[in-house]
Write an enzyme that holds these catalytic residues in place. Sequence first.
Site, PDB file in Angstrom:
ATOM      1  N   GLY A  54      43.184  61.535  69.063  1.00 33.63           N
ATOM      2  CA  GLY A  54      44.016  60.685  68.237  1.00 33.63           C
ATOM      3  C   GLY A  54      44.995  61.505  67.422  1.00 33.63           C
ATOM      4  O   GLY A  54      44.756  62.683  67.150  1.00 33.63           O
ATOM      5  N   SER A  55      46.118  60.904  67.024  1.00 32.77           N
ATOM      6  CA  SER A  55      47.032  61.580  66.108  1.00 32.77           C
ATOM      7  C   SER A  55      46.483  61.442  64.690  1.00 32.77           C
ATOM      8  O   SER A  55      45.505  60.746  64.462  1.00 32.77           O
ATOM      9  CB  SER A  55      48.422  60.969  66.209  1.00 32.77           C
ATOM     10  OG  SER A  55      48.967  61.242  67.482  1.00 32.77           O
ATOM     11  N   HIS A  57      45.749  64.272  62.902  1.00 37.22           N
ATOM     12  CA  HIS A  57      45.022  65.514  62.607  1.00 37.22           C
ATOM     13  C   HIS A  57      45.954  66.722  62.596  1.00 37.22           C
ATOM     14  O   HIS A  57      45.495  67.856  62.706  1.00 37.22           O
ATOM     15  CB  HIS A  57      43.932  65.750  63.644  1.00 37.22           C
ATOM     16  CG  HIS A  57      43.039  64.580  63.866  1.00 37.22           C
ATOM     17  ND1 HIS A  57      42.341  64.008  62.838  1.00 37.22           N
ATOM     18  CD2 HIS A  57      42.747  63.864  64.980  1.00 37.22           C
ATOM     19  CE1 HIS A  57      41.635  62.982  63.322  1.00 37.22           C
ATOM     20  NE2 HIS A  57      41.882  62.864  64.598  1.00 37.22           N
ATOM     21  N   HIS A 219      38.337  61.053  60.530  1.00 36.91           N
ATOM     22  CA  HIS A 219      39.018  59.789  60.807  1.00 36.91           C
ATOM     23  C   HIS A 219      38.971  58.836  59.645  1.00 36.91           C
ATOM     24  O   HIS A 219      38.971  57.622  59.818  1.00 36.91           O
ATOM     25  CB  HIS A 219      38.413  59.133  62.041  1.00 36.91           C
ATOM     26  CG  HIS A 219      38.586  59.969  63.258  1.00 36.91           C
ATOM     27  ND1 HIS A 219      37.672  60.924  63.615  1.00 36.91           N
ATOM     28  CD2 HIS A 219      39.585  60.027  64.160  1.00 36.91           C
ATOM     29  CE1 HIS A 219      38.100  61.525  64.716  1.00 36.91           C
ATOM     30  NE2 HIS A 219      39.254  61.006  65.064  1.00 36.91           N
TER      31      HIS A 219
END
Lengths: 357, 212
Positions: A54-55, A57, A219
């Site tokens: 996922g973006s 990070h 997250h």
Amino acid sequence: MKKLINKPEDVVKEELEGLALAYPDIVKVHFDPDYVYRADAPVKGKVALISGGGSGHEPMHGGLVGLGMLDGACPGQVFTSPTPDQMLEAAKMVHGGAGVLYIVKNYTGDVMNFEMAADMARSEGIRVLSILIDDDTAVKDSTWTAGRRGVGTTVLAEKIVGAAAEKGYDLKKLADLCRKVNINGRSMGMALTSCTVPMAGKPTFDLPEDEMEIGVGIHGEPGRERMSLKTADEITEMLALSIIDDPAYSRTVRELDEEKGEWVDVTLEDPPFKAGDQVLAFVNNMGGSAAVELPIIYRKLHEICEKKGLKIVRNLIGPYITSLEMQGCSITLLKMDDELLELWDAPVKTIGMRWGI
Amino acid sequence: MAITTVDVLNCLRQMADVIHENKEYLTDLDSAIGDADHGINMDRGFQAILKKLPSVEDKDAGTILKTAGMALVSSVGGAAGPLYGTAFMQAGMAIAGKYELEAEDLLAILDAALKGVIMRGRANLADKTMVDAITPAVNVIREALGNGAGTVEVLEQAAAAAKKGMKDTIPMLAKKGRASYLGERSIGHQDPGATSSYLLINTMAEMARVKE
Ligand SMILES: Nc1ncnc2c1ncn2[C@@H]1O[C@H](COP(=O)(O)OP(=O)(O)OP(=O)(O)O)[C@@H](O)[C@H]1O
Ligand SMILES: [Mg+2]
């Protein structure tokens, strides 16, 4: 929600457009499907490393693409695993004839999407191996959960395995090295605040001014335990001890077996740290803590390691695997040996990490 | 009452509407025990399905479902993408070549979908996942077919069973997916994936009800 964005649904696309414009000597970006790849890819005869997730990070993973590190990175929507076609197309673009290694953080979504991608790539005749990173000691057992999450060790693995690929390790040897880094690295994170996924528009959870979450992932999810706010020294001690005193950790993961041509269950065990070990100490900013705070964490970590007989031989401090604008930090310790030290010191040129060049 | 490919196409469009209407609800459920993206993921996936439907309007029901599955795999990401994508692709395979579906085909569809989800995610019953909503639906369809029930009745019973299965996830301790990291703290929350599964199965029942 207050963010430097245009439309929430355009965040990832516009970030990638910006990176492509700012760093054309390091990366190129492909859209539809989206992936970031080395400007000089494919590098003939070198095993190609691809990661993704996922973006949110950043700089991981797109900012870790370049010489001495990743060949390709597949960004999903914020905090959402990317899709198999991104991983497949990235593999086709960057592989230089020596195979592709997928480095996958242990999250259900990432694992399943990368498994599908590996199968698709192999059916198109590309040699692929896939290694999981699962280093988060906040997760105690693997029987009742999806297993330890992949966190800080991922950054270290991408650097070290990337250097080895540059040196000419073959695919099998790289997979073994990546597995070795994973079982020798452990992390623990904490949050002072939640964070806001742009598309959701509000913080993922409420965290009162005087409380914090210990044992968070990356997250914006709640962690293992909520407690009243403590000092930097006390927080550092909690994080560091949960890593250093963590007993051996054993779990079963799925890996691709090239000879059998199928996924097999492999049992891995992380040895605990012991006095006399040489370690790399990584203090990571979750994204929203002031830079002035991290050395305060490192200072205490150094003291604790000394007391425990661990010798810090390298360190990394800063925001490398973030959770949007979350305030907080994580600590990663990786047991080092001569091979890992040499690979760590090797030149790297990415957006987020650069030395020796 | 046979279900035609026009019904299947309409059902998918209606599913897209239902998911869109419930986007925030699903995301809220996911922010309690996950990472606040399930509704967003599902909505992106079903919008992608809508874009693909015109290209399969004259195809058999199996091809339509397979195409929907592929659209999900390549647009959703997350856990839901491979899980629902595999479910739809397997369901499509189970009715390959058919232009009209009878009550038995509904069992074939949902049974294949469930097997696909389990093959991909290896979840067991009571792990607090979508498996807990789909399994009771499949079981009840099998039973209802044995008793000679027709399409509408079969689907209504399936929707009721899925709804109960979804509610039953509330007291469960999550053992798969992101929610498992919360341990005891996952108890007391309804699983987002089980909720979307119920919404999809319920849409099938509504489609049949309206048609009748
Ligand atoms: N192994 C599994 N088997 C079946 N269903 C699962 C499994 N793991 C998770 N799920 C379902 O997926 C749902 C979450 O889907 P979602 O779209 O939010 O993906 P995610 O877990 O957030 O993925 P990512 O971490 O990549 O964002 C859960 O509510 C659960 O029902
Ligand atoms: Mg989620």
